[in-house]
Design an enzyme around this catalytic site. Structure first.
Site, mmCIF file in Angstrom:
data_model
loop_
_atom_site.group_PDB
_atom_site.id
_atom_site.type_symbol
_atom_site.label_atom_id
_atom_site.label_comp_id
_atom_site.label_asym_id
_atom_site.label_seq_id
_atom_site.Cartn_x
_atom_site.Cartn_y
_atom_site.Cartn_z
ATOM 1 N N ASP A 1 0.865 -1.185 0.000
ATOM 2 C CA ASP A 1 0.000 0.000 0.000
ATOM 3 C C ASP A 1 0.901 1.234 0.000
ATOM 4 O OD1 ASP A 1 -1.753 2.078 0.536
ATOM 5 O OD2 ASP A 1 -2.954 0.933 1.968
ATOM 6 N N HIS A 2 0.850 1.993 -1.081
ATOM 7 C CA HIS A 2 1.763 3.132 -1.207
ATOM 8 C C HIS A 2 1.431 4.250 -0.220
ATOM 9 C CE1 HIS A 2 5.117 4.837 -3.207
ATOM 10 N NE2 HIS A 2 4.933 4.234 -4.357
ATOM 11 N N ARG A 3 0.300 4.134 0.477
ATOM 12 C CA ARG A 3 -0.030 5.152 1.484
ATOM 13 C C ARG A 3 0.785 4.965 2.764
ATOM 14 N NH1 ARG A 3 -6.372 4.093 1.823
ATOM 15 N NH2 ARG A 3 -5.482 1.995 1.940
ATOM 16 N N CYS B 1 3.962 3.605 2.995
ATOM 17 C CA CYS B 1 5.407 3.768 2.841
ATOM 18 C C CYS B 1 5.717 4.092 1.390
ATOM 19 C CB CYS B 1 6.167 2.521 3.287
ATOM 20 S SG CYS B 1 5.919 1.085 2.202
#
Length: 459
Positions: A429-431, A433
């Protein structure tokens, strides 16, 4: 004097609101004991044997195999007491006291006594289900005795609800009918006392939508129509579909991958499993070694052992690692969870993986064993593939994928050699890290695979 007690589908826990009847374990007329399993149901989480809290004679069953029932819907009725063949309900009588176990095990247990009893006529033939006519508005006068008529073939009569609410099992069923433009007053309820069940509405929707003889599913050459088979998305498959769709909608995921030389890892495993004497122990699986590597990597990169609370716009980082792992079964893909994986060694992990895998294949996993994961390990290499970009197991923040370990040409110590190579992938999940953290995690996993001695730092 015997009385008839009604047993309803109990609370299944984990937010589950309905279940599909897979197999009845008793017939009408059977004698059952307290806490004896009477029906096998499939929820969105697991296959469950439901025990009955009463001991007596089964007088009615509600629902056919393959039908869905909501929590709280009647499952069966049981005659308890001295004479189970002659049970008469006195009008206005208080509910019978429970003669059952009184156990309440969420998802599996029995419920308390119901608030009503049903009438069983002496010597009346038993039926698999006992629907009755729906309640009509309060009559102005007693109903007269039936008048004989000329013999004629019986025809189904739809209920007439002149006024007042239509008896429906739940608001969800009412909404389903409204969404499809169905008039509930035109439906015949299959539930007790004419109660309209979800299956009744679904049958009506299917009947209204299905043209004869078959609906085309795709354009075909020369004007021909292709015929297809429709399979309802429900049970485990339906739950997986909902979860994956939600993951795609809510999680902005990204994937990075790397090839690693697993030769030394495989040699270390062979040495563990080939040990004799006092050093000998249970066999260690490759999955257990990869799980041990995974928990060590999460200790260094805890950002990935997390979830996103979208309502509060917060990242929640977990202290414990509850490791999920993908397991393919005849009923579909399930993800059992190894609790406190960070506190287990390779031997303990291997035993737990084996136990949960066996339970998954037999369909005996509990809802609690299928929820609460914080990170997932997906060994898709067992399907003979090298790589994949898996969908994150919502609401987790990352998933480590492992391909098959196969001999490949590899440059080792400056020379070309045949080594055991595996492709590792990390979907995150790019949110929670950025790529630096994700890359650092994956590189550490690859280093441990290539040089298992790296793990000695964390033992």
């Amino acid at each position: 004097m015997a009385q008839v007690l009604e047993f309803k589908l109990p609370d299944l826990g984990e937010g589950l609101t309905e279940a599909e009847i897979v197999r009845w374990l008793v017939q009408v007329g059977d004698v059952v004991a307290v806490d004896q399993p009477v029906v096998e149901v499939e929820t969105a989480k697991a296959l469950v044997d439901v025990p009955c809290p009463y001991g007596g004679v089964v007088t009615a069953r509600f629902g056919d195999e393959g039908s869905e029932l909501p929590v709280g819907a009647p499952l069966l009725t049981v005659a308890v007491g001295a004479d189970a063949s002659t049970v008469v309900e006195a009008p206005g009588a208080a509910p019978a006291e429970s003669e059952g176990s009184g156990n309440v095990l969420v998802g599996y247990g029995t419920t308390a006594a119901p608030a009503r009893r049903r009438r069983v006529r002496p010597n009346a033939p038993s039926a698999q289900s006992a629907p009755a006519a729906p309640p009509a508005p309060a009559p102005a006068a007693p109903v007269p005795a039936p008048v004989p008529v000329a013999p004629a073939a019986p025809a189904p009569v739809k209920p007439v609800h002149a006024s007042g609410p239509v008896p429906v099992i739940s608001p969800l069923v009412r909404k389903l009918a409204r969404d499809h433009g169905l008039d509930l007053r035109e439906l015949t309820g299959s539930g007790p006392e004419g109660l309209i069940m979800r299956a009744d509405v679904e049958r009506a929707v299917a009947g209204a939508a299905a043209p004869a003889p078959a609906a085309p599913v795709a354009p075909a050459p020369e004007g021909q129509a292709l015929k297809g088979h429709r399979t309802p998305l429900r049970g485990v498959r339906g739950a997986v579909a909902d979860k994956l769709s939600r993951s795609r909608r809510e999680i902005p995921d990204a994937t990075c991958w790397v090839d690693a030389d697993a030769t030394e890892l495989m040699r270390a495993r062979a040495a563990m499993n080939g040990a004799t004497g006092p050093s000998a122990g249970p066999k260690i699986s490759v999955l257990a070694l990869l799980a041990r590597v995974c928990t060590a990597a999460l200790a260094r990169y805890p950002e990935l052992n997390a979830t996103v609370d979208t309502e509060r716009r917060e990242i929640v980082r977990f202290d414990e690692v509850h490791l999920g792992f993908a397991a393919q079964t005849e009923r579909g893909l399930v993800v059992p969870v190894v609790r406190d994986a960070h506190a287990r060694d390779a031997e303990s992990l291997s035993a737990e993986f084996a136990r949960l895998t066996d339970a998954a294949r037999t369909g005996s996993l509990t809802p609690a064993q299928l929820t609460g994961g914080t990170f997932t390990l997906n060994n898709y290499g067992v399907f003979g593939v090298d790589g994949s970009t898996p969908i994150i197991n919502h609401p987790e923040a990352a998933m480590l994928g492992v391909g098959r370990i196969v001999p490949k040409p590899w440059v080792h110590d400056g020379e070309l050699a045949v080594r055991q190579v595996v492709q590792l992938s990390l979907t995150f999940d790019h949110r929670v890290c950025d790529g630096g953290t994700a890359g650092g995690f994956l590189r550490y996993v690859a280093d441990c695979v290539e040089q298992p001695a790296v793990l000695l730092r964390t033992l």
